[in-house]
Design an enzyme around this catalytic site. Sequence first.
Site, PDB file in Angstrom:
ATOM      1  N   GLU A  81     -57.362 -19.600  -0.470  1.00 46.75           N
ATOM      2  CA  GLU A  81     -57.541 -19.914  -1.591  1.00 46.75           C
ATOM      3  C   GLU A  81     -57.735 -18.877  -2.533  1.00 46.75           C
ATOM      4  O   GLU A  81     -59.065 -17.851  -1.639  1.00 46.75           O
ATOM      5  CB  GLU A  81     -58.270 -20.776  -1.431  1.00 46.75           C
ATOM      6  CG  GLU A  81     -58.629 -21.213  -2.559  1.00 46.75           C
ATOM      7  CD  GLU A  81     -59.495 -22.728  -2.276  1.00 46.75           C
ATOM      8  OE1 GLU A  81     -59.859 -23.026  -1.012  1.00 46.75           O
ATOM      9  OE2 GLU A  81     -60.354 -23.849  -3.042  1.00 46.75           O
ATOM     10  N   ASN A 121     -54.874 -31.609  -3.539  1.00 47.47           N
ATOM     11  CA  ASN A 121     -55.309 -31.032  -2.635  1.00 47.47           C
ATOM     12  C   ASN A 121     -56.939 -32.528  -2.160  1.00 47.47           C
ATOM     13  O   ASN A 121     -57.873 -32.249  -3.863  1.00 47.47           O
ATOM     14  CB  ASN A 121     -56.202 -29.658  -2.992  1.00 47.47           C
ATOM     15  CG  ASN A 121     -57.018 -28.853  -1.563  1.00 47.47           C
ATOM     16  OD1 ASN A 121     -57.059 -29.859  -0.790  1.00 47.47           O
ATOM     17  ND2 ASN A 121     -58.317 -29.434  -2.212  1.00 47.47           N
ATOM     18  N   GLU A 122     -57.565 -32.520  -1.701  1.00 42.91           N
ATOM     19  CA  GLU A 122     -59.120 -33.960  -1.685  1.00 42.91           C
ATOM     20  C   GLU A 122     -59.281 -34.524  -2.693  1.00 42.91           C
ATOM     21  O   GLU A 122     -60.437 -34.641  -3.229  1.00 42.91           O
ATOM     22  CB  GLU A 122     -59.326 -32.557  -1.586  1.00 42.91           C
ATOM     23  CG  GLU A 122     -59.781 -31.678   0.195  1.00 42.91           C
ATOM     24  CD  GLU A 122     -61.187 -31.159   0.348  1.00 42.91           C
ATOM     25  OE1 GLU A 122     -62.247 -30.940  -0.312  1.00 42.91           O
ATOM     26  OE2 GLU A 122     -61.041 -30.613   2.028  1.00 42.91           O
ATOM     27  N   TYR A 172     -63.074 -30.003   9.350  1.00 39.60           N
ATOM     28  CA  TYR A 172     -64.082 -28.418  10.047  1.00 39.60           C
ATOM     29  C   TYR A 172     -64.939 -28.813  11.038  1.00 39.60           C
ATOM     30  O   TYR A 172     -65.229 -29.995  11.141  1.00 39.60           O
ATOM     31  CB  TYR A 172     -64.536 -28.179   8.256  1.00 39.60           C
ATOM     32  CG  TYR A 172     -63.741 -27.738   7.239  1.00 39.60           C
ATOM     33  CD1 TYR A 172     -63.044 -26.394   7.627  1.00 39.60           C
ATOM     34  CD2 TYR A 172     -63.198 -28.493   6.243  1.00 39.60           C
ATOM     35  CE1 TYR A 172     -62.156 -25.603   6.688  1.00 39.60           C
ATOM     36  CE2 TYR A 172     -62.594 -27.981   5.340  1.00 39.60           C
ATOM     37  CZ  TYR A 172     -62.373 -26.642   5.658  1.00 39.60           C
ATOM     38  OH  TYR A 172     -61.329 -25.778   4.947  1.00 39.60           O
ATOM     39  N   GLU A 232     -55.877 -27.737   6.429  1.00 42.08           N
ATOM     40  CA  GLU A 232     -57.263 -26.937   6.676  1.00 42.08           C
ATOM     41  C   GLU A 232     -58.288 -27.536   7.727  1.00 42.08           C
ATOM     42  O   GLU A 232     -58.748 -29.025   7.634  1.00 42.08           O
ATOM     43  CB  GLU A 232     -58.116 -27.664   5.609  1.00 42.08           C
ATOM     44  CG  GLU A 232     -57.876 -27.311   3.656  1.00 42.08           C
ATOM     45  CD  GLU A 232     -58.024 -27.025   2.524  1.00 42.08           C
ATOM     46  OE1 GLU A 232     -59.744 -27.450   2.568  1.00 42.08           O
ATOM     47  OE2 GLU A 232     -57.795 -27.161   2.429  1.00 42.08           O
ATOM     48  N   GLN A 286     -60.338 -19.549   6.717  1.00 42.43           N
ATOM     49  CA  GLN A 286     -58.812 -19.338   6.138  1.00 42.43           C
ATOM     50  C   GLN A 286     -58.081 -18.079   5.931  1.00 42.43           C
ATOM     51  O   GLN A 286     -59.087 -17.603   6.886  1.00 42.43           O
ATOM     52  CB  GLN A 286     -58.968 -19.108   4.175  1.00 42.43           C
ATOM     53  CG  GLN A 286     -59.434 -20.852   3.873  1.00 42.43           C
ATOM     54  CD  GLN A 286     -60.027 -20.456   2.431  1.00 42.43           C
ATOM     55  OE1 GLN A 286     -59.318 -19.922   0.892  1.00 42.43           O
ATOM     56  NE2 GLN A 286     -60.370 -21.581   1.074  1.00 42.43           N
TER      57      GLN A 286
HETATM   58  O1  AHR Z   1     -61.203 -24.637   2.383  1.00 42.62           O
HETATM   59  C1  AHR Z   1     -63.359 -24.534   1.457  1.00 42.62           C
HETATM   60  C2  AHR Z   1     -62.614 -25.546   1.180  1.00 42.62           C
HETATM   61  O2  AHR Z   1     -62.552 -26.754   1.481  1.00 42.62           O
HETATM   62  C3  AHR Z   1     -61.767 -26.245   0.020  1.00 42.62           C
HETATM   63  O3  AHR Z   1     -61.638 -25.753  -0.451  1.00 42.62           O
HETATM   64  C4  AHR Z   1     -61.379 -27.093   0.094  1.00 42.62           C
HETATM   65  O4  AHR Z   1     -59.907 -28.104  -0.268  1.00 42.62           O
HETATM   66  C5  AHR Z   1     -61.912 -27.801   1.261  1.00 42.62           C
HETATM   67  O5  AHR Z   1     -63.042 -28.444   1.134  1.00 42.62           O
END
Ligand code: AHR
Length: 489
Positions: free
Chosen positions: A25, A172-173, A240, A297, A346
């Site tokens: 990103e 995205n999101e 995450y 992600e 990432q």
């Molecule tokens: O990876 C960091 C961020 O986490 C990304 O930009 C977003 O899609 C997610 O919330």
Amino acid sequence: MNKLIINADVTRGHIRKTLQGHFAEHLGRCIYGGVYVGENSDIPNVNGIRTDVVEALKAIKAPVIRWPGGCFADEYHWQDGIGPKAERKRMVNTHWGGVTEDNSFGTHEFMELCRQVGCDPYVNGNVGSGTVREMSEWVEYMTFDGVSPMADLRRANGHEAAWRVPYFAVGNENWGCGGNMTAEYYANEYRRYQTYVRRYSPDAPIYKIACGPSDFNYEWTETLMKNAGRYMDGLSVHYYTLCSNDWQHKGHALGFSREDYCVTLKKALRMDELLTRHTAIMDRYDPEKRVGLVVDEWGTWYDVEEGTNPGFLYQQNSMRDAMVAALTLNIFNKHCERVHMANIAQMVNVLQSPILTEGPGLVLTPTYYAFKLFSAHQENELLDSALLAEAGADGLPALQESASLAPDGAIHVTLVNPSPDELREVAIVLRGKEATAAAGEILTGKMDDHNTFDAPDTVADRPFDGVAKAEGGFTAALPPCSLVHLAIR
Ligand code: AHR
């Protein structure tokens, strides 16, 4: 003793190489400094792209890179990133540190990165602040070979042939940074936007990915599958791994406690529950499993390294992260019938990065080595396997594994011992195949061992000498905090 049974003649699905994908990103030093340094840099580069990073990615057979975001994607206007660099618009990267984005890395540069790495591009379109026309024209710009305003513009900008864009995401999101939409509203928007993501050539299909849920939001999946399932090829999901439940205090990347280690790994293991439950919903709408889950992600997210820009999300990476990567990649293998792609967040210098850079310096992290060992599974058939394991400790399983069959007949096994302090022995029993040899590599260390620019080789894989032939298979001894890859022939 723990026992691993592998049914070598029972396959359970195809392990797409894209399960080991990356995400890059416009965030912090991922693109600028991490991937792109410009043609005039002293850092060795080809067309502005760091040669050391490209070589590192090739060595782990990086299959796909997702770009340009993340949250950045829904603020990105692709026309700002084409044409002569001096004339490209400068903008504020409001999401990530408020820094100036000079757009010197745009569509052409991303495609050049993928060309050099030899991987597939996965482009994420803008729904949140972009128009249907803008998205449609981007796809035309990239993929149309005939005469049209956008194809002509591409040619005028120096690229004659159309690129292949095998994967394209529509937002995205969008439940959050991508427009704060409800699931019903986004499902309608998805249907509309994707209509104009045209497939210009019969030989170049575009796998369309709808924005899916954040981690355990099963209602989002239900609504998307019900209202838009037939218009998508993939549904994304983001998960995450935090060391705490508090986004303000996520824990430290290094110098953590034994308890933090165990909590982090337990949270990473919840990926299995998450995929199982999203899959169960998708199975009701799509029993043929046509639509893939795209975990575009995932990874650990700690407090940023002290002294770094909080908006840059820079964190170090230890053996704990390698364990998270190994456990997660094994889970993806086990879910390969439904999971079509996954992208670690990432690729360079942001969150759980396989690669860190600092000026001309480059460090391969423990996570990088986990990916290296897992690359043996790419494009194999998942084999039926089961662990009859002793009780684990600290809420962690004693061992965790996946096994696959390669086209050349070799069986690849990735075994994880997540315990921070206990050695684990395992008898590997092969059914349905005679095997005479097993050899492989190990990645191990203390839980917070890591590589730095001064000491870049503290953690790396090495040949594994803890495996022996036994009646009906092999035995192996895994030290604490270790990942072993075995090729059995
Ligand atoms: O990876 C960091 C961020 O986490 C990304 O930009 C977003 O899609 C997610 O919330």
